[in-house]
Write a protein that holds these residues in place. Structure first.
Motif, short mmCIF file in Angstrom:
data_model
loop_
_atom_site.label_atom_id
_atom_site.label_comp_id
_atom_site.label_asym_id
_atom_site.label_seq_id
_atom_site.Cartn_x
_atom_site.Cartn_y
_atom_site.Cartn_z
N SER A 92 0.77 -1.15 -0.09
CA SER A 92 -0.09 0.09 -0.10
C SER A 92 1.21 1.08 -0.15
O SER A 92 0.56 2.28 -0.61
N GLU A 93 1.94 1.49 0.89
CA GLU A 93 2.84 2.32 0.75
C GLU A 93 3.46 2.55 -0.46
O GLU A 93 3.66 3.58 -1.03
N MET A 94 4.18 1.49 -1.10
CA MET A 94 4.80 1.57 -2.41
C MET A 94 3.69 2.11 -3.53
O MET A 94 4.29 2.90 -4.35
N PHE A 95 2.54 1.76 -3.48
CA PHE A 95 1.63 2.20 -4.56
C PHE A 95 1.31 3.65 -4.28
O PHE A 95 1.49 4.63 -5.21
N VAL A 96 1.12 4.32 -2.69
CA VAL A 96 1.12 5.83 -2.63
C VAL A 96 2.32 6.39 -3.19
O VAL A 96 2.18 7.62 -3.62
N THR A 97 3.50 6.00 -2.77
CA THR A 97 4.73 6.52 -3.14
C THR A 97 4.63 6.72 -4.74
O THR A 97 4.91 8.06 -5.40
N GLU A 98 4.20 5.80 -5.44
CA GLU A 98 4.08 5.86 -6.97
C GLU A 98 3.40 6.84 -7.15
O GLU A 98 3.82 7.53 -8.45
N GLN A 99 2.18 7.05 -6.87
CA GLN A 99 1.31 8.03 -7.13
C GLN A 99 1.75 9.31 -6.89
O GLN A 99 1.60 10.26 -7.75
N ILE A 100 2.44 9.57 -5.76
CA ILE A 100 2.92 10.82 -5.55
C ILE A 100 3.87 11.22 -6.44
O ILE A 100 4.03 12.43 -6.90
N MET A 119 3.44 19.26 -2.31
CA MET A 119 3.82 17.93 -2.40
C MET A 119 5.26 17.26 -1.96
O MET A 119 5.06 15.96 -1.39
N GLN A 120 6.10 18.21 -1.62
CA GLN A 120 7.33 17.61 -1.16
C GLN A 120 7.13 17.25 0.40
O GLN A 120 7.93 16.31 0.66
N TRP A 121 6.20 17.78 1.07
CA TRP A 121 5.97 17.07 2.43
C TRP A 121 5.28 15.71 2.38
O TRP A 121 5.83 14.79 3.15
N TYR A 122 4.83 15.25 1.70
CA TYR A 122 4.34 13.78 1.06
C TYR A 122 5.48 12.93 0.56
O TYR A 122 5.59 11.85 1.10
N VAL A 123 6.44 13.77 -0.01
CA VAL A 123 7.59 12.84 -0.45
C VAL A 123 8.25 12.36 0.67
O VAL A 123 8.72 11.09 0.94
N THR A 124 8.51 13.34 1.59
CA THR A 124 9.18 13.21 2.88
C THR A 124 8.61 11.99 3.80
O THR A 124 9.04 11.06 4.14
N GLU A 125 7.14 12.11 3.83
CA GLU A 125 6.17 11.25 4.53
C GLU A 125 6.39 9.98 3.98
O GLU A 125 6.64 8.94 4.89
N GLN A 126 6.32 9.70 2.93
CA GLN A 126 6.22 8.34 2.10
C GLN A 126 7.86 7.79 2.42
O GLN A 126 7.70 6.65 2.62
N LEU A 127 8.76 8.37 2.47
CA LEU A 127 10.16 7.89 2.62
C LEU A 127 10.25 6.86 3.90
O LEU A 127 10.47 5.98 4.39
N GLU A 128 9.52 7.78 5.05
CA GLU A 128 9.56 7.36 6.52
C GLU A 128 8.64 6.12 6.57
O GLU A 128 8.88 5.21 7.03
N GLU A 129 7.39 6.47 5.90
CA GLU A 129 6.79 5.31 6.02
C GLU A 129 6.92 3.88 5.02
O GLU A 129 6.63 2.92 5.91
N GLU A 130 7.60 4.03 3.95
CA GLU A 130 8.07 2.99 3.26
C GLU A 130 9.16 2.39 4.12
O GLU A 130 9.11 1.06 4.28
N ALA A 131 9.97 3.09 4.55
CA ALA A 131 11.33 2.69 5.49
C ALA A 131 10.63 1.67 6.56
O ALA A 131 11.08 0.55 7.10
#
Ligand code: FEO
Length: 168
Positions: A92-100, A119-131
């Motif tokens: 789910s997180e990988m999918f959201v990252t792709e969309q962002i 959208m940069q805030w979302y980029v950082t957030e995704q990095l953390e959540e995927e990790a």
């Protein structure tokens, strides 16, 4: 707001809402199985995704865009193992990252630097959540099917999640 970008942001509202509902279903599954730590973790992830969704709704409105509150697909609500639960989380997180990443790409194409910046805030957030999702799934893969390992994982998950956040 450019119509193509507005559509992408509306799509993103749906993906964040979908993630929020999916994690709520996962929290509920864990709760019913007696994995209280895992349940707390996903209840909290579900809240976070709701915040991600609302932040987008407010942003689109501030920019005088038109928000469409989405209909959601049915969440997956049954899992065979803890591993399957966390594989779903990572997917789910990988999918959201792709969309962002796609939104970011389109913002640059349409020269919408305002949305790009937002959208940069979302980029950082995704990095953390995927990790985080990867770390937790790696631990479960080490544990395998060992029941006492699962017990300890459930006991420690929120401490692991908190310490991971501190190192980022
Ligand atoms: Fe907001 Fe982790 O997607």
């Amino acid at each position: 707001m450019n119509a193509a970008i507005e559509k992408l942001l509306n799509n993103q509202i749906k993906y964040e809402a979908q993630a929020s509902m999916q994690y709520l279903a996962m929290a509920s599954w864990a709760d019913a199985k007696g994995y209280n730590g895992v349940a707390d973790f996903f209840y909290s992830q579900s809240e976070e995704e709701r915040v991600h969704m609302t932040k987008l709704v407010k942003f689109v409105n501030e920019r005088s865009g038109h928000v469409i509150i989405p209909e959601l697909d049915k969440s997956k609500h049954d899992f065979n193992t803890l591993n399957e639960l966390f594989e779903t989380f990572l997917k789910s997180e990988m999918f959201v990252t792709e969309q962002i990443n796609h939104v970011i790409y389109e913002c640059l194409k349409h020269k919408d630097y305002n949305v790009h910046n937002f959208m940069q805030w979302y980029v950082t957030e995704q990095l953390e959540e995927e990790a985080m999702a990867r770390t937790l799934l790696d631990k479960l893969n080490i544990i395998g099917t060992d029941k006492s390992g699962h017990y300890l994982f459930d006991r420690d998950i929120n401490a692991i999640a908190a310490s991971q956040n501190k190192t980022q």
